[in-house]
Each structure stands twice: as structure tokens, then as C-alpha cells.
Design a protein around this motif. Structure first.
Motif, PDB file in Angstrom:
ATOM      1  N   LYS A  20      45.597  39.542  60.974  1.00  0.00           N
ATOM      2  CA  LYS A  20      46.032  40.750  61.596  1.00  0.00           C
ATOM      3  C   LYS A  20      47.158  41.480  60.473  1.00  0.00           C
ATOM      4  O   LYS A  20      47.173  42.729  60.530  1.00  0.00           O
ATOM      5  CB  LYS A  20      46.901  40.791  62.855  1.00  0.00           C
ATOM      6  N   ASN A  21      47.277  40.814  59.397  1.00  0.00           N
ATOM      7  CA  ASN A  21      48.108  41.345  58.263  1.00  0.00           C
ATOM      8  C   ASN A  21      47.326  41.632  57.300  1.00  0.00           C
ATOM      9  O   ASN A  21      48.134  42.082  56.024  1.00  0.00           O
ATOM     10  CB  ASN A  21      49.260  40.632  58.125  1.00  0.00           C
ATOM     11  N   SER A  22      45.870  41.422  57.051  1.00  0.00           N
ATOM     12  CA  SER A  22      45.044  41.613  55.957  1.00  0.00           C
ATOM     13  C   SER A  22      45.271  43.207  55.491  1.00  0.00           C
ATOM     14  O   SER A  22      45.307  43.290  54.300  1.00  0.00           O
ATOM     15  CB  SER A  22      43.643  41.169  56.064  1.00  0.00           C
ATOM     16  N   ALA A  23      45.212  44.050  56.341  1.00  0.00           N
ATOM     17  CA  ALA A  23      45.386  45.435  55.791  1.00  0.00           C
ATOM     18  C   ALA A  23      46.709  45.878  54.936  1.00  0.00           C
ATOM     19  O   ALA A  23      46.464  46.502  54.118  1.00  0.00           O
ATOM     20  CB  ALA A  23      45.231  46.551  56.884  1.00  0.00           C
TER      21      ALA A  23
END
Length: 57
Positions: A20-23
Motif C-alpha cells: 500500500k506504500n509502493s506509490a
């Protein structure tokens, strides 16, 4: 990984970035590239195979 990559720090995949934090991680990498803080170790590498080297290396 290229010699001197990340100045002796662990490779990025060892940071356990949640999906969920890849962006956010991608945005920070792009900002670091455009600011000149890091550079690509191999400019011809495919996007999923890219490795980054700090400017100091």
C-alpha cells in the motif's frame, strides 16, 4: 548490484515496503532522481530491474 550501490547500506528490497506504500516509494525515488541525489546504476535496465546508486558513489 553495482559496486558501491547504496554506499554499503542494505538493498532497497530489504526495507520491507508494504504494497500500500509502493506509490509513495516510487514518488520518493523519482524525486531523488530528479534532484540528483541518486542515479541509475544501469540506464538500460528494465524498470523492474532498476538499481540506484547514490551520487557519492
Amino acid at each position: 548490484m553495482a559496486q558501491g550501490a547504496l554506499c554499503g547500506k542494505p538493498p532497497p528490497d530489504s526495507h520491507n515496503i508494504d504494497t500500500k506504500n509502493s506509490a509513495t516509494a516510487s514518488r520518493l525515488i523519482k524525486e531523488a532522481l530528479s534532484a540528483g541525489v541518486v542515479r541509475l546504476s544501469d540506464p538500460n535496465a528494465a524498470p523492474k530491474m532498476r538499481r540506484y546508486v547514490p551520487r557519492c558513489a
